[in-house]
Each structure stands twice: as structure tokens, then as C-alpha cells.
Design an enzyme around this catalytic site. Structure first.
Site, PDB file in Angstrom:
ATOM      1  N   HIS A  19       0.658  -0.581  -0.268  1.00 55.09           N
ATOM      2  CA  HIS A  19       0.189   0.064  -0.116  1.00 55.09           C
ATOM      3  C   HIS A  19       1.010   1.106   0.098  1.00 55.09           C
ATOM      4  O   HIS A  19       0.202   2.041  -0.676  1.00 55.09           O
ATOM      5  CB  HIS A  19      -0.750  -0.266   0.875  1.00 55.09           C
ATOM      6  CG  HIS A  19      -1.922   1.099   0.894  1.00 55.09           C
ATOM      7  ND1 HIS A  19      -3.127   1.096   0.752  1.00 55.09           N
ATOM      8  CD2 HIS A  19      -1.743   2.261   1.845  1.00 55.09           C
ATOM      9  CE1 HIS A  19      -3.213   2.309   1.070  1.00 55.09           C
ATOM     10  NE2 HIS A  19      -2.363   3.329   1.370  1.00 55.09           N
ATOM     11  N   GLU A  20       1.328   1.107   0.910  1.00 54.70           N
ATOM     12  CA  GLU A  20       2.122   2.638   1.301  1.00 54.70           C
ATOM     13  C   GLU A  20       3.533   2.700  -0.206  1.00 54.70           C
ATOM     14  O   GLU A  20       4.072   3.776  -1.080  1.00 54.70           O
ATOM     15  CB  GLU A  20       3.419   2.943   2.329  1.00 54.70           C
ATOM     16  CG  GLU A  20       2.823   2.689   3.586  1.00 54.70           C
ATOM     17  CD  GLU A  20       1.429   3.415   3.759  1.00 54.70           C
ATOM     18  OE1 GLU A  20       1.749   4.703   2.843  1.00 54.70           O
ATOM     19  OE2 GLU A  20       0.233   3.629   4.545  1.00 54.70           O
ATOM     20  N   HIS A  55       2.102   4.882  -3.126  1.00 56.48           N
ATOM     21  CA  HIS A  55       1.978   6.682  -2.942  1.00 56.48           C
ATOM     22  C   HIS A  55       3.078   6.034  -3.002  1.00 56.48           C
ATOM     23  O   HIS A  55       3.254   7.339  -3.824  1.00 56.48           O
ATOM     24  CB  HIS A  55       1.756   6.228  -1.179  1.00 56.48           C
ATOM     25  CG  HIS A  55       0.376   5.969  -1.113  1.00 56.48           C
ATOM     26  ND1 HIS A  55      -1.200   6.485  -1.388  1.00 56.48           N
ATOM     27  CD2 HIS A  55      -0.349   5.278   0.459  1.00 56.48           C
ATOM     28  CE1 HIS A  55      -2.193   6.355  -1.121  1.00 56.48           C
ATOM     29  NE2 HIS A  55      -1.526   5.952   0.171  1.00 56.48           N
TER      30      HIS A  55
END
Length: 466
Positions: free
Chosen positions: A21-22, A25
Site C-alpha cells: 500500500h505505502e 503512494h
């Protein structure tokens, strides 16, 4: 040992999901020219830190591994300190609204892409699943009304007015096809194969309510795995089963002349006949040597003992027998391209189902008991890990989808809340003021705390069964 497996599986699952997820980003931020100051797995005191000499990003592993974050250069988060002029063009707040939108959306998108890849791996490597053979449906269920009698193998399904049928390869495949049709209240045409050939059956799902989909909707529709062997695994002392002469190893063939090969269906029939005699057809293994073919068939009269159901308060029947079901299974394999297609479709179906379920919980059409917290996730992580790689990868994909959907909800403090701000900015041409962002952030934080509290309560309720 089981606790250790659960903790390790939970740590691996959370670690993988947070990193993916990170990193979504991070990677899009880098592509958009934003300087990333820190990439942290976990919160709190850093246990490991390393600064990249190329990008200047600080890579951190922190003490509390229940999440993570990516900190980007932003003029609003410097505490009043000015940003050097040569770095201003790398600040997040200086980027166009659509670049900021892409950076924030990249996290949930990465979770969905991970789910597609994990499901594709499961499909490509092959998985053993129950075959799509159905047991005798309960009277008046949609399956029984459609004319299914039990023992048929579902080989294809066509939903609504679709021109072509889709193959049904396993019980799981059948379940997903019926779930989608039940949500949309569509008619399904099932192609079923038995000893006499292949026939089509019209399954009407227009009367299926939202609550029916909440519960075990397959049982509500009259579908239970069949075609297997239902045997007695044990008998409780003093029970109706012992008094009738049932013994471990006996195979249950029929009850009151109705063929039975599924424990759920059999138990439901027994419960509805409290204090009323039943006739069981039992196949008994030949004692004292090797048996060839079918064992001895006996008819046994048994009267289920009446007991009070703790949930409903109504009398139900019990015979005191432990049952074991052995259902036929099938090895399902797919090619690389088809695996990716199926992975994408399964991910889409689960994401849509999650959004619909959450929406129904908000309006009160679904129970808040469907929310789960870290205790339940850890429990299922351990169970799936013990079942094997395919089960664990499927579990990981499911949680990844849930994380992606959760982060896209339009709740301030989540990615979806920021995306909503950017949509407002794109439409109006004005940035949402800091004052309103603070108000929404507090409201969003309250929502997250409330959801977390409910999820934790549900975890504890499942753990101690109250």
C-alpha cells in the site's frame, strides 16, 4: 504452537499489505516528481533506519507494525520553516490536483493489483476445491423449485439475459456466480449434468432479500455440497443415536426415504423433527475383514430428542451423533492469461461486494457484526496458513481488497477523504480550507474510532462466544 503460527501469519500478512500500500503512494509520488522524506512501516519508536544516498528518503521500521505511512515534502507540514527554493517544485502541495489525486489513489490501487496477482497465482498453480455437485435441496427453496433433485453436477451458468453460459468448474466458482446474481436479483440458468445427461434449470433469485445474502445464502437457495459420503464419526453415550444402534463408521444413505449426503441438510431435517420418529437407511461396513463394494444396508428407526434452542427458544431435535462429510473434490488449473483475467474478476467482485455490504451496514440493512478486527484477522491468517499456500494467498488477497476498499471510503483521515477534497478542488477550482479540513478530520477520526471499537467488540464476542 497454533498461537505462534497465527502471530507469524498475521505479521507476514500485515507487513506485506502495508508495504504494498505505502509503496503505491511512494512510487507514484516519485513519478510525479515529489520528494519523499520518509517511508515508514509501523508507527512509534524507530527500530531500524536507513537514508537512501540517492533520493534522501529515510526508510524506517517502527515499533508498532499495525500500519505505515509515506511522508512527502509539503509546505503545510514544515512547522513554519521555509522550504529551500530549489526544492519547492518537489513539494506535494505544489503539484496539480490530478497528480495529488493519483498519488493518494495509488495506495488502494496497489492493494487491488496485489489481490489480482495473488488470485492469479492461486489459479495458475492449481487448487483443490469441492466439486459443484449439489445435495438434495430443502423443500420450497429456489433450487428445489427449479427442479433440482440432488446429485447433479453444475457445469455452466448463464445470468439474466446473457447470450452465453460461463463454465462452472468448482463449488467456489458456483458460489461466486450465484452471489453476483443474488445481489442483482437476476434469473440464473444452470446447466446440470447427471446420469441421464445435461439439463437446464431456471433459478429465480428475484425474491432473495438483502438479509438472505447476509446469511449463508447458498443454504437459503437450497445449495449444499453433495455427491459425497455422510458417515457417523462418533456417538454420544445415552443419546438417541446410541439407543437406535448407530455406530461410528455407519454411512447415512437416506432419511425418511430422502437421499442424504450432506451434514447441514441432514442436521436441519433432524432439528425440524423433535420427538418425531425418523427412518434412517444406513450402510454398515462389513465387520471382521475386507469389504468389496457396498456394505450391509439397514433401516433404523430413531426418535430425535427434543431440546431447547438457546438462540430461538424453540424446541429442536438432536440425535447425539458426530458426523463427517467427505465430498468429491476437483483440481482446478488455469492458464496464465486466464488466471490474470479470473484474478481481476474475483478482485472486482469482492470489492463491489465489500462496498455494497458496507453501504448496507450504514443504512441498517446489514448487521455490524460483519465488521472484523485484528483478532479475527490473526485467527483467519493462522487457519489459512495451516491449510497451505493457496489458502493463505487467497486470504491475503481478500484482506488486501478489504484494505483497498476501506481506504477509498470518503472518510477524512483516510485516502478516500483526501480524494474527495481533490474532487471538490477540481470542480470548484478552490482548495478546501484548512478550517473545514480540520472539522472533517475530527469527524473522520471519530468514525474510525467508532468502527475500530465495533470491530474489536465483535472480535471479543467471537472469542468468548457471547
Amino acid at each position: 504452537m497454533n498461537l505462534l503460527i497465527e502471530l507469524l501469519a498475521f505479521a507476514v500478512a500485515i507487513g506485506v499489505l502495508v508495504v504494498v500500500h505505502e509503496y503505491g503512494h511512494y512510487s507514484v509520488a516519485r513519478l510525479c516528481g515529489v520528494k519523499v522524506l520518509r517511508f515508514s512501516i509501523g508507527f512509534g519508536k524507530p527500530l531500524f533506519q536507513r537514508v537512501s544516498p540517492k533520493t534522501g528518503t529515510e526508510w524506517t521500521i517502527a515499533a508498532l507494525p499495525l500500519g505505515g505511512y509515506v511522508k512527502m515534502l509539503d509546505e503545510r507540514e514544515t512547522g513554519g520553516a521555509p522550504i529551500p527554493a530549489e526544492l519547492l517544485d518537489q513539494a506535494f502541495n505544489r503539484k496539480s490536483v490530478w497528480r495529488r489525486f493519483a498519488i493518494v489513489a495509488a495506495g488502494p490501487v496497489a492493494n487491488f493489483l496485489l489481490a489480482i496477482v495473488l488470485f492469479a497465482l492461486v489459479f495458475a498453480t492449481g487448487v483443490t476445491e469441492p466439486a459443484a455437485v449439489i445435495a438434495t435441496p430443502a423443500p420450497n427453496t429456489p433450487a428445489a423449485v427449479a427442479g433440482l433433485e440432488g446429485g447433479e453436477t453444475i457445469v455452466a451458468a448463464r445470468t439474466g439475459d446473457a447470450s452465453e453460459s460461463e463454465p462452472v468448474r468448482s463449488w467456489s466458482d458456483l458460489r461466486w456466480k450465484l452471489l453476483g446474481a443474488a445481489f442483482d436479483h437476476k434469473r440464473v440458468t444452470l446447466s446440470a449434468k447427471d446420469a441421464h445427461g445435461t439439463s437446464d434449470f431456471q433459478l429465480d433469485l428475484h425474491g432473495v432479500t438483502e438479509k438472505d445474502v447476509d446469511d449463508d445464502f447458498m443454504s437459503h437457495l437450497g445449495f449444499e455440497p453433495g455427491g459425497g459420503k455422510l458417515t457417523v464419526a462418533g456417538v454420544q453415550p445415552g443419546s438417541a443415536a446410541q439407543q437406535a444402534g448407530l455406530a461410528a463408521g455407519d454411512r447415512l444413505r437416506a432419511v425418511d426415504g430422502i437421499p442424504t449426503d450432506n451434514a447441514t441438510t441432514f442436521i436441519g431435517y433432524v432439528k425440524s423433527h423433535a420427538g418425531r420418529p425418523l427412518t434412517l437407511q444406513v450402510e454398515r461396513p462389513v465387520r471382521g475383514g475386507q469389504s468389496q463394494g457396498q456394505g450391509q444396508l439397514d433401516n433404523i428407526r430413531i426418535v430425535p430428542q427434543s431440546q431447547r434452542d438457546e438462540t430461538t427458544g424453540q424446541p429442536i431435535g438432536r440425535i447425539g451423533a458426530e458426523l463427517a462429510t467427505q465430498v468429491p473434490s476437483i483440481d482446478v488449473h488455469y492458464g496464465p492469461i486466464e488466471s490474470l483475467q479470473l484474478g481481476a474478476r474475483r478482485t472486482w467482485d469482492l470489492a463491489v461486494y465489500s462496498v455494497r455490504m458496507f453501504g448496507r451496514m450504514i443504512v441498517g440493512e446489514a448487521s455490524l457484526k460483519n465488521l472484523s478486527g485484528p483478532v479475527t484477522i490473526a485467527d483467519y491468517a493462522g487457519k489459512s496458513a495451516r491449510l497451505g499456500p493457496s489458502a493463505f494467498l487467497s486470504f491475503l488477497a481478500l484482506v488486501s481488497i478489504s484494505l483497498g476498499v476501506l481506504n477509498l471510503l470518503p472518510i477524512p483521515v483516510l485516502d478516500g477523504g483526501h480524494l474527495l477534497y481533490y474532487l471538490v478542488e477540481a470542480v470548484t477550482g478552490k482548495v478546501v480550507s484548512d478550517r473545514w479540513q480540520l472539522v472533517f478530520q475530527r469527524a473522520g477520526l471519530a468514525c474510525i474510532v467508532a468502527l475500530s471499537a465495533i470491530a474489536l467488540f465483535n472480535d471479543l464476542a467471537r472469542l468468548i462466544h457471547f
